[in-house]
Design a protein around this motif. Sequence first.
Motif, PDB file in Angstrom:
ATOM      1  N   ASP A  20       0.852  -1.186   0.000  1.00 49.40           N
ATOM      2  CA  ASP A  20       0.000   0.000   0.000  1.00 49.40           C
ATOM      3  C   ASP A  20       0.891   1.240   0.000  1.00 49.40           C
ATOM      4  N   VAL A  21       0.681   2.118  -0.977  1.00 47.19           N
ATOM      5  CA  VAL A  21       1.437   3.359  -1.079  1.00 47.19           C
ATOM      6  C   VAL A  21       0.459   4.512  -1.042  1.00 47.19           C
ATOM      7  N   GLU A  22       0.315   5.078   0.137  1.00 46.34           N
ATOM      8  CA  GLU A  22      -0.588   6.225   0.337  1.00 46.34           C
ATOM      9  C   GLU A  22      -1.983   5.928  -0.200  1.00 46.34           C
ATOM     10  N   GLY A  23      -2.482   4.743   0.130  1.00 45.28           N
ATOM     11  CA  GLY A  23      -3.849   4.366  -0.240  1.00 45.28           C
ATOM     12  C   GLY A  23      -3.992   3.677  -1.580  1.00 45.28           C
ATOM     13  N   THR A  24      -2.899   3.538  -2.322  1.00 44.45           N
ATOM     14  CA  THR A  24      -2.939   2.855  -3.623  1.00 44.45           C
ATOM     15  C   THR A  24      -2.183   1.537  -3.532  1.00 44.45           C
ATOM     16  N   THR A  25      -2.813   0.474  -4.005  1.00 42.86           N
ATOM     17  CA  THR A  25      -2.141  -0.826  -4.030  1.00 42.86           C
ATOM     18  C   THR A  25      -1.195  -0.882  -5.218  1.00 42.86           C
ATOM     19  N   VAL A  26       0.065  -1.138  -4.928  1.00 40.09           N
ATOM     20  CA  VAL A  26       1.095  -1.235  -5.968  1.00 40.09           C
ATOM     21  C   VAL A  26       1.615  -2.663  -5.989  1.00 40.09           C
ATOM     22  N   GLY A  27       1.789  -3.202  -7.185  1.00 42.82           N
ATOM     23  CA  GLY A  27       2.309  -4.555  -7.331  1.00 42.82           C
ATOM     24  C   GLY A  27       3.619  -4.580  -8.094  1.00 42.82           C
ATOM     25  N   LEU A  28       4.479  -5.481  -7.724  1.00 43.57           N
ATOM     26  CA  LEU A  28       5.715  -5.717  -8.470  1.00 43.57           C
ATOM     27  C   LEU A  28       6.068  -7.191  -8.360  1.00 43.57           C
ATOM     28  N   PHE A  29       7.014  -7.628  -9.177  1.00 47.48           N
ATOM     29  CA  PHE A  29       7.425  -9.039  -9.103  1.00 47.48           C
ATOM     30  C   PHE A  29       8.912  -9.172  -9.418  1.00 47.48           C
ATOM     31  N   ALA A  30       9.454 -10.302  -9.021  1.00 46.43           N
ATOM     32  CA  ALA A  30      10.851 -10.628  -9.284  1.00 46.43           C
ATOM     33  C   ALA A  30      10.929 -12.077  -9.738  1.00 46.43           C
ATOM     34  N   LEU A  31      11.851 -12.374 -10.659  1.00 42.76           N
ATOM     35  CA  LEU A  31      12.050 -13.739 -11.120  1.00 42.76           C
ATOM     36  C   LEU A  31      13.495 -13.936 -11.553  1.00 42.76           C
ATOM     37  N   LYS A  32      13.894 -15.189 -11.618  1.00 43.88           N
ATOM     38  CA  LYS A  32      15.241 -15.523 -12.072  1.00 43.88           C
ATOM     39  C   LYS A  32      15.174 -15.863 -13.546  1.00 43.88           C
ATOM     40  N   ALA A  33      15.973 -15.146 -14.352  1.00 44.90           N
ATOM     41  CA  ALA A  33      16.015 -15.399 -15.789  1.00 44.90           C
ATOM     42  C   ALA A  33      16.860 -16.628 -16.080  1.00 44.90           C
ATOM     43  N   SER A  34      16.848 -17.058 -17.333  1.00 41.62           N
ATOM     44  CA  SER A  34      17.574 -18.272 -17.701  1.00 41.62           C
ATOM     45  C   SER A  34      19.085 -18.121 -17.548  1.00 41.62           C
ATOM     46  N   ASP A  35      19.588 -16.876 -17.527  1.00 39.32           N
ATOM     47  CA  ASP A  35      21.023 -16.653 -17.324  1.00 39.32           C
ATOM     48  C   ASP A  35      21.395 -16.572 -15.844  1.00 39.32           C
ATOM     49  N   GLY A  36      20.418 -16.746 -14.959  1.00 37.11           N
ATOM     50  CA  GLY A  36      20.684 -16.749 -13.526  1.00 37.11           C
ATOM     51  C   GLY A  36      20.542 -15.401 -12.849  1.00 37.11           C
ATOM     52  N   THR A  37      20.358 -14.341 -13.633  1.00 35.24           N
ATOM     53  CA  THR A  37      20.183 -13.015 -13.035  1.00 35.24           C
ATOM     54  C   THR A  37      18.750 -12.836 -12.569  1.00 35.24           C
ATOM     55  N   ILE A  38      18.556 -11.962 -11.595  1.00 31.31           N
ATOM     56  CA  ILE A  38      17.210 -11.709 -11.067  1.00 31.31           C
ATOM     57  C   ILE A  38      16.662 -10.436 -11.685  1.00 31.31           C
ATOM     58  N   ARG A  39      15.493 -10.537 -12.253  1.00 26.52           N
ATOM     59  CA  ARG A  39      14.835  -9.420 -12.943  1.00 26.52           C
ATOM     60  C   ARG A  39      13.671  -8.920 -12.092  1.00 26.52           C
ATOM     61  N   THR A  40      13.440  -7.623 -12.118  1.00 26.10           N
ATOM     62  CA  THR A  40      12.342  -7.027 -11.348  1.00 26.10           C
ATOM     63  C   THR A  40      11.541  -6.078 -12.233  1.00 26.10           C
ATOM     64  N   ALA A  41      10.258  -5.971 -11.933  1.00 31.01           N
ATOM     65  CA  ALA A  41       9.383  -5.074 -12.704  1.00 31.01           C
ATOM     66  C   ALA A  41       8.128  -4.791 -11.902  1.00 31.01           C
ATOM     67  N   PHE A  42       7.498  -3.660 -12.224  1.00 32.10           N
ATOM     68  CA  PHE A  42       6.172  -3.379 -11.668  1.00 32.10           C
ATOM     69  C   PHE A  42       5.157  -4.223 -12.420  1.00 32.10           C
ATOM     70  N   ASP A  43       4.142  -4.661 -11.703  1.00 29.05           N
ATOM     71  CA  ASP A  43       3.141  -5.556 -12.295  1.00 29.05           C
ATOM     72  C   ASP A  43       2.053  -4.760 -13.007  1.00 29.05           C
ATOM     73  N   THR A  44       2.493  -3.978 -13.975  1.00 27.93           N
ATOM     74  CA  THR A  44       1.542  -3.284 -14.852  1.00 27.93           C
ATOM     75  C   THR A  44       2.224  -3.016 -16.173  1.00 27.93           C
ATOM     76  N   CYS A  45       1.433  -2.772 -17.188  1.00 25.25           N
ATOM     77  CA  CYS A  45       1.940  -2.629 -18.543  1.00 25.25           C
ATOM     78  C   CYS A  45       2.321  -1.174 -18.830  1.00 25.25           C
ATOM     79  N   GLN A  46       3.418  -0.978 -19.549  1.00 24.45           N
ATOM     80  CA  GLN A  46       3.870   0.379 -19.864  1.00 24.45           C
ATOM     81  C   GLN A  46       2.888   1.122 -20.760  1.00 24.45           C
ATOM     82  N   ILE A  47       2.146   0.379 -21.556  1.00 21.08           N
ATOM     83  CA  ILE A  47       1.165   0.992 -22.458  1.00 21.08           C
ATOM     84  C   ILE A  47      -0.230   0.992 -21.846  1.00 21.08           C
ATOM     85  N   CYS A  48      -0.619  -0.120 -21.239  1.00 20.81           N
ATOM     86  CA  CYS A  48      -1.997  -0.300 -20.785  1.00 20.81           C
ATOM     87  C   CYS A  48      -2.265   0.208 -19.372  1.00 20.81           C
TER      88      CYS A  48
END
Length: 213
Positions: A112-140
């Motif tokens: 919760d960020v000042e009353g707004t629910t914000v989502g993000l996620f993290a995963l391990k890519a095939s090269d072993g590095t960990i990738r992170t992103a917000f759980d929303t689309c840059q366009i949508c």
Amino acid sequence: MSNNKKTNHSKKKNTNPLLITAIAVGVLAIAIVFLVPEGKGTKLPGNIPDSSNTSNSTDTSDSANNSANSSDSTDSSIVSSEDAIPAVFNEEGDVVIQTADISETATFYAMDVEGTTVGLFALKASDGTIRTAFDTCQICNGSPYAFFIQQGDKFQCQNCGNIYSGDMIEQERGGCNPVPIMADEKTETDTEITIPLKLIKENADRFENWKKF
């Protein structure tokens, strides 16, 4: 003359029982024909199932079970913000992710960020590095459906349907893909990834209508 009469009388006495028996058999045969309905025969008792029906029922049941098992197997590989866990913060309010907890299956976080629910996620890519992103689309972003689900190594936007490879997370900006949290926007060590609260607040507006169906 007397002898002939005796002979005839003897023949009559011998013939009569046979005739009676034949008549009795005929009457019995006629009775059977009329008293037993044609084609009905002997019915199985109600509590004995017909073997063909039992076979069909078993086949149908097995088919349904196999279908359910297949469905379960497929569903188990789908993850999304429905599986989100609460984010962990440090004293400064930054989000801290333990790298040991991250695998090829994305871990989704919610906060919760000042009353707004914000989502993000993290995963391990095939090269072993960990990738992170917000759980929303840059366009949508702005749409209630602008969030992603993961199935296998693919991510799909639930608003436009675009499918995005897990290995492409955090690799580019722009386009219909998860909003990346780039390497220069976070701090990473061997054990932790820290995402600044400031960055999260800057992106909170993207989640104003997020999942508000």
